[in-house]
Scaffold this motif. Sequence first.
Motif, PDB file in Angstrom:
ATOM      1  N   LEU A   1       0.817  -1.219   0.000  1.00  0.00           N
ATOM      2  CA  LEU A   1       0.000   0.000   0.000  1.00  0.00           C
ATOM      3  C   LEU A   1       0.851   1.270   0.000  1.00  0.00           C
ATOM      4  O   LEU A   1       0.321   2.377   0.093  1.00  0.00           O
ATOM      5  N   GLN A   2       2.180   1.108  -0.058  1.00  0.00           N
ATOM      6  CA  GLN A   2       3.108   2.242  -0.028  1.00  0.00           C
ATOM      7  C   GLN A   2       2.996   3.022   1.278  1.00  0.00           C
ATOM      8  O   GLN A   2       3.125   4.241   1.303  1.00  0.00           O
ATOM      9  N   ILE A   3       2.731   2.314   2.365  1.00  0.00           N
ATOM     10  CA  ILE A   3       2.648   2.898   3.705  1.00  0.00           C
ATOM     11  C   ILE A   3       3.874   2.416   4.480  1.00  0.00           C
ATOM     12  O   ILE A   3       4.259   1.248   4.368  1.00  0.00           O
ATOM     13  N   ARG A   4       4.456   3.292   5.276  1.00  0.00           N
ATOM     14  CA  ARG A   4       5.626   2.905   6.076  1.00  0.00           C
ATOM     15  C   ARG A   4       5.185   1.884   7.131  1.00  0.00           C
ATOM     16  O   ARG A   4       4.324   2.164   7.962  1.00  0.00           O
ATOM     17  N   PRO A   5       5.767   0.671   7.106  1.00  0.00           N
ATOM     18  CA  PRO A   5       5.414  -0.309   8.137  1.00  0.00           C
ATOM     19  C   PRO A   5       5.936   0.112   9.502  1.00  0.00           C
ATOM     20  O   PRO A   5       6.797   0.987   9.611  1.00  0.00           O
ATOM     21  N   ARG A   6       5.400  -0.499  10.551  1.00  0.00           N
ATOM     22  CA  ARG A   6       5.823  -0.178  11.917  1.00  0.00           C
ATOM     23  C   ARG A   6       7.338  -0.298  12.045  1.00  0.00           C
ATOM     24  O   ARG A   6       7.987   0.540  12.646  1.00  0.00           O
ATOM     25  N   LYS A   7       7.889  -1.354  11.503  1.00  0.00           N
ATOM     26  CA  LYS A   7       9.346  -1.500  11.432  1.00  0.00           C
ATOM     27  C   LYS A   7       9.778  -0.869  10.112  1.00  0.00           C
ATOM     28  O   LYS A   7       9.872  -1.521   9.081  1.00  0.00           O
ATOM     29  N   GLY A   8      10.014   0.436  10.139  1.00  0.00           N
ATOM     30  CA  GLY A   8      10.283   1.204   8.940  1.00  0.00           C
ATOM     31  C   GLY A   8      11.459   0.721   8.124  1.00  0.00           C
ATOM     32  O   GLY A   8      11.525   0.949   6.921  1.00  0.00           O
ATOM     33  N   VAL A   9      12.391   0.027   8.763  1.00  0.00           N
ATOM     34  CA  VAL A   9      13.568  -0.461   8.058  1.00  0.00           C
ATOM     35  C   VAL A   9      13.161  -1.451   6.960  1.00  0.00           C
ATOM     36  O   VAL A   9      13.851  -1.581   5.956  1.00  0.00           O
ATOM     37  N   LEU A  10      12.019  -2.115   7.106  1.00  0.00           N
ATOM     38  CA  LEU A  10      11.565  -3.066   6.094  1.00  0.00           C
ATOM     39  C   LEU A  10      11.264  -2.384   4.762  1.00  0.00           C
ATOM     40  O   LEU A  10      11.295  -3.029   3.716  1.00  0.00           O
ATOM     41  N   ARG A  11      10.998  -1.099   4.798  1.00  0.00           N
ATOM     42  CA  ARG A  11      10.741  -0.368   3.566  1.00  0.00           C
ATOM     43  C   ARG A  11      11.958  -0.411   2.635  1.00  0.00           C
ATOM     44  O   ARG A  11      11.816  -0.370   1.412  1.00  0.00           O
ATOM     45  N   ALA A  12      13.142  -0.532   3.210  1.00  0.00           N
ATOM     46  CA  ALA A  12      14.365  -0.611   2.408  1.00  0.00           C
ATOM     47  C   ALA A  12      14.338  -1.821   1.478  1.00  0.00           C
ATOM     48  O   ALA A  12      14.907  -1.785   0.395  1.00  0.00           O
ATOM     49  N   LEU A  13      13.664  -2.901   1.905  1.00  0.00           N
ATOM     50  CA  LEU A  13      13.585  -4.085   1.057  1.00  0.00           C
ATOM     51  C   LEU A  13      12.807  -3.806  -0.219  1.00  0.00           C
ATOM     52  O   LEU A  13      13.243  -4.142  -1.310  1.00  0.00           O
ATOM     53  N   SER A  14      11.630  -3.180  -0.068  1.00  0.00           N
ATOM     54  CA  SER A  14      10.771  -2.972  -1.240  1.00  0.00           C
ATOM     55  C   SER A  14      11.302  -1.889  -2.161  1.00  0.00           C
ATOM     56  O   SER A  14      11.140  -1.971  -3.373  1.00  0.00           O
ATOM     57  N   THR A  15      11.955  -0.881  -1.611  1.00  0.00           N
ATOM     58  CA  THR A  15      12.449   0.211  -2.459  1.00  0.00           C
ATOM     59  C   THR A  15      13.778  -0.125  -3.122  1.00  0.00           C
ATOM     60  O   THR A  15      14.157   0.516  -4.098  1.00  0.00           O
ATOM     61  N   SER A  16      14.491  -1.127  -2.611  1.00  0.00           N
ATOM     62  CA  SER A  16      15.803  -1.479  -3.166  1.00  0.00           C
ATOM     63  C   SER A  16      15.745  -2.621  -4.170  1.00  0.00           C
ATOM     64  O   SER A  16      16.774  -2.996  -4.726  1.00  0.00           O
ATOM     65  N   LEU A  17      14.576  -3.181  -4.387  1.00  0.00           N
ATOM     66  CA  LEU A  17      14.450  -4.264  -5.362  1.00  0.00           C
ATOM     67  C   LEU A  17      14.749  -3.736  -6.766  1.00  0.00           C
ATOM     68  O   LEU A  17      14.591  -2.546  -7.030  1.00  0.00           O
ATOM     69  N   GLN A  18      15.134  -4.624  -7.670  1.00  0.00           N
ATOM     70  CA  GLN A  18      15.355  -4.211  -9.060  1.00  0.00           C
ATOM     71  C   GLN A  18      14.076  -3.622  -9.638  1.00  0.00           C
ATOM     72  O   GLN A  18      14.119  -2.667 -10.400  1.00  0.00           O
ATOM     73  N   GLN A  19      12.941  -4.191  -9.286  1.00  0.00           N
ATOM     74  CA  GLN A  19      11.632  -3.648  -9.647  1.00  0.00           C
ATOM     75  C   GLN A  19      10.897  -3.368  -8.343  1.00  0.00           C
ATOM     76  O   GLN A  19      10.257  -4.258  -7.794  1.00  0.00           O
ATOM     77  N   PRO A  20      11.002  -2.147  -7.799  1.00  0.00           N
ATOM     78  CA  PRO A  20      10.373  -1.834  -6.508  1.00  0.00           C
ATOM     79  C   PRO A  20       8.875  -2.121  -6.523  1.00  0.00           C
ATOM     80  O   PRO A  20       8.216  -2.063  -7.556  1.00  0.00           O
ATOM     81  N   LEU A  21       8.363  -2.475  -5.337  1.00  0.00           N
ATOM     82  CA  LEU A  21       6.930  -2.744  -5.216  1.00  0.00           C
ATOM     83  C   LEU A  21       6.146  -1.486  -5.525  1.00  0.00           C
ATOM     84  O   LEU A  21       6.467  -0.406  -5.047  1.00  0.00           O
ATOM     85  N   LEU A  22       5.123  -1.631  -6.329  1.00  0.00           N
ATOM     86  CA  LEU A  22       4.237  -0.522  -6.664  1.00  0.00           C
ATOM     87  C   LEU A  22       2.985  -0.595  -5.807  1.00  0.00           C
ATOM     88  O   LEU A  22       2.707  -1.615  -5.191  1.00  0.00           O
ATOM     89  N   LEU A  23       2.229   0.469  -5.801  1.00  0.00           N
ATOM     90  CA  LEU A  23       0.961   0.493  -5.077  1.00  0.00           C
ATOM     91  C   LEU A  23       0.059  -0.597  -5.641  1.00  0.00           C
ATOM     92  O   LEU A  23      -0.225  -0.617  -6.838  1.00  0.00           O
ATOM     93  N   ASP A  24      -0.366  -1.529  -4.791  1.00  0.00           N
ATOM     94  CA  ASP A  24      -1.180  -2.657  -5.238  1.00  0.00           C
ATOM     95  C   ASP A  24      -2.115  -3.079  -4.113  1.00  0.00           C
ATOM     96  O   ASP A  24      -1.755  -3.901  -3.268  1.00  0.00           O
TER      97      ASP A  24
END
Length: 128
Positions: A91-114
């Motif tokens: 949902l492109q919302i910062r999870p409680r453990k914000g560090v996990l956002r680094a996983l989705s934004t650093s992918l070769q194809q970052p997660l999109l709003l879905d």
Amino acid sequence: SGAQPLVITPPRSPFILGVEDQQQEDGPAKAKMYASVHHALAMLHARQVQAGAEFIGQNVLASPAQGMYHLRAAASLGSVSSMLALGCLHLQIRPRKGVLRALSTSLQQPLLLDEAAALPYIISAAER
């Protein structure tokens, strides 16, 4: 005649094949233990990716794809925090453990709003 209730189940992900089978064989206690280990590994990958480190241990590369694998595996094994984190990431919302956002934004194809991908994780977490 009464209407049937709508039941939405998370799709089987090709990234976590065999995880559900392992859960059925080993029982809920081991599944919970495995979920905790997978979640911890996802967090470790996320911290190292965010810090720009190459390795998480001796000869083990830090990888956003591996971190997402472990997060999905933990969610499939019943980890509510992993389910909610995946829902937030989709949902492109910062999870409680914000560090996990680094996983989705650093992918070769970052997660999109879905929203459709987030819904099963949110419903599964709510049912626990």
